[in-house]
Design a protein around this motif. Structure first.
Motif, short mmCIF file in Angstrom:
data_model
loop_
_atom_site.label_atom_id
_atom_site.label_comp_id
_atom_site.label_asym_id
_atom_site.label_seq_id
_atom_site.Cartn_x
_atom_site.Cartn_y
_atom_site.Cartn_z
N GLN A 1 0.84 -1.19 0.00
CA GLN A 1 0.00 0.00 0.00
C GLN A 1 0.87 1.24 0.00
N PRO A 2 0.32 2.38 -0.45
CA PRO A 2 1.10 3.62 -0.39
C PRO A 2 1.31 4.08 1.05
N GLN A 3 2.47 4.67 1.30
CA GLN A 3 2.81 5.19 2.62
C GLN A 3 3.23 6.65 2.47
N CYS B 1 7.47 -3.49 0.87
CA CYS B 1 6.54 -2.37 0.75
C CYS B 1 7.25 -1.05 1.08
N ALA B 2 8.01 -1.03 2.15
CA ALA B 2 8.71 0.19 2.56
C ALA B 2 9.71 0.63 1.49
N THR B 3 10.39 -0.34 0.87
CA THR B 3 11.36 -0.01 -0.17
C THR B 3 10.68 0.56 -1.40
N ASN C 1 5.44 -5.14 -11.73
CA ASN C 1 4.85 -3.94 -12.33
C ASN C 1 3.65 -3.46 -11.53
N PHE C 2 2.77 -4.38 -11.18
CA PHE C 2 1.55 -4.02 -10.47
C PHE C 2 1.85 -3.64 -9.02
N GLU C 3 2.86 -4.29 -8.44
CA GLU C 3 3.24 -3.95 -7.07
C GLU C 3 3.82 -2.53 -7.00
N ALA C 4 4.67 -2.20 -7.96
CA ALA C 4 5.28 -0.86 -7.96
C ALA C 4 4.22 0.22 -8.19
N MET C 5 3.32 -0.02 -9.13
CA MET C 5 2.24 0.95 -9.38
C MET C 5 1.39 1.15 -8.14
N ALA C 6 1.04 0.05 -7.47
CA ALA C 6 0.17 0.14 -6.29
C ALA C 6 0.81 0.94 -5.17
N CYS C 7 2.14 0.92 -5.10
CA CYS C 7 2.85 1.66 -4.04
C CYS C 7 3.21 3.08 -4.47
#
Length: 336
Positions: free
Chosen positions: A160-162, A209-211, A232-238
């Motif tokens: 998730q975004p932080q 996630c933090a990275t 790709n989807f993980e990076a976009m989501a964060c």
């Protein structure tokens, strides 16, 4: 979804009822896919079994001991392909079979599995294959298989975004070791010669996630794969700006990827550098692309949404299964 796990069996009770699904997955797997399984279980009556390596190596024995195939409308394999292809003779006897496959792109690239997915599916022509690449799916369909496209996605509970400073400008997080990733490694090595690229690995979960939340521009280097990997989807989501090696217009359209709107495409290092210069000189454009990319990921590629799409792909009638041969019937009767 409520999951009750005992001795490798998970009974999942979700909102969705109706279709009875036996979902066989890998017990030992580096990727954390629990949310994907929960997403499937939300939309059907799902009996999830976590098979050990030994159980995957002897599916005949496992089914004989543990499975009544008449209880299920669909039996879904999400197992190691290496083990599946060694047991095609037995797998042919399983009714209502669907194979969920995230690695079928290897069928069409130079590697140890080139052409082997097609060869396996030809022995199971009535089985449905759910593939994570759009053009891979189209190629399988052109070969005559019952193939359906459902993309990879990301774990919405873990990633998730932080509210964190993005103090790493340009980075890739992940593996470059296998033969399938040789193109990825070569491109990243080339990019590191001309840009301040950080290439690193992390533990799954919180550290990952933090990275991702520290990275402004995430370099996706799925060179020669023909589809987009899960990163790709993980990076976009964060909330990273995704710099994606272009997999082609058809693949991009199927995913809703739009150039310089929610993603940035490149075909080689000079083109990547040109676009990176534009983004560096226009921080607002970069922020807009990151935000729209994140919106797309959250709405379309969470494991909750992908699980729903998998169940939708299970629902249409399967092709009629060919009658078992005399030898296959005898083997079933004898349990050999």
């Amino acid at each position: 979804v409520v999951l009750f796990r005992c001795a490798g069996v998970v009974l999942a009770f979700g909102k969705g009822r109706g279709m009875r699904v036996l979902f066989l997955v890998q017990k030992e797997q580096r990727a954390i896919l629990d949310r994907l399984y929960e997403g499937v279980a939300e939309h059907c009556e799902c009996d999830i079994r976590w098979l050990s390596s030994d159980e995957q190596r002897n599916l005949r024995g496992y089914f004989r001991r543990e499975v009544d195939v008449t209880r299920y409308d669909r039996i879904v394999f999400f197992l190691r392909f290496k083990q599946e292809i060694r047991q095609a003779g037995f797998i042919r006897t399983i009714p209502n079979l669907v194979i969920l496959e995230h690695d079928a792109y290897q069928n069409y690239i130079p590697c140890k599995y080139t052409g082997k997915f097609s060869a396996h599916y030809r022995r199971l022509p009535w089985a449905r294959v759910i593939s994570s690449g759009y053009m891979v799916t189209e190629r399988l369909r052109a070969e005559g298989f019952d193939a359906v496209f459902v993309p990879k996605g990301y774990d919405q509970a873990l990633l998730q975004p932080q509210e964190r400073e993005r103090d790493i400008e340009l980075a890739f997080v992940g593996s470059t070791n296998s033969v399938a990733y040789s193109g990825r490694k070569a491109l990243l090595d080339e990019l590191a010669q001309v840009e301040p690229l950080v290439v690193t690995r992390t533990k799954s979960g919180e550290e990952y996630c933090a990275t991702l939340n520290r990275i402004r521009f995430f370099v996706s280097a799925d060179v020669g794969m023909g589809e987009y990997m899960i990163k790709n989807f993980e990076a976009m989501a964060c909330g990273c700006v995704l710099l994606a090696f272009d997999q082609g217009a058809e693949e991009n359209a199927a995913l809703g990827f739009e150039e310089m709107v929610n993603v940035v495409f490149y075909k080689d290092i000079p083109q990547l550098q040109e676009k990176l210069a534009v983004l560096r000189s226009n921080p607002q454009l970069a922020a807009d692309i990151a935000r729209k990319g994140q919106d797309l990921a959250v709405s379309q590629f969470s494991f909750a949404r992908i699980g729903q799409r998998i169940v939708e792909a299970l629902e249409p009638p399967l092709r009629p299964r060919a009658p078992l041969s005399v030898l296959e019937r005898l083997r079933l009767k004898l349990g050999v």
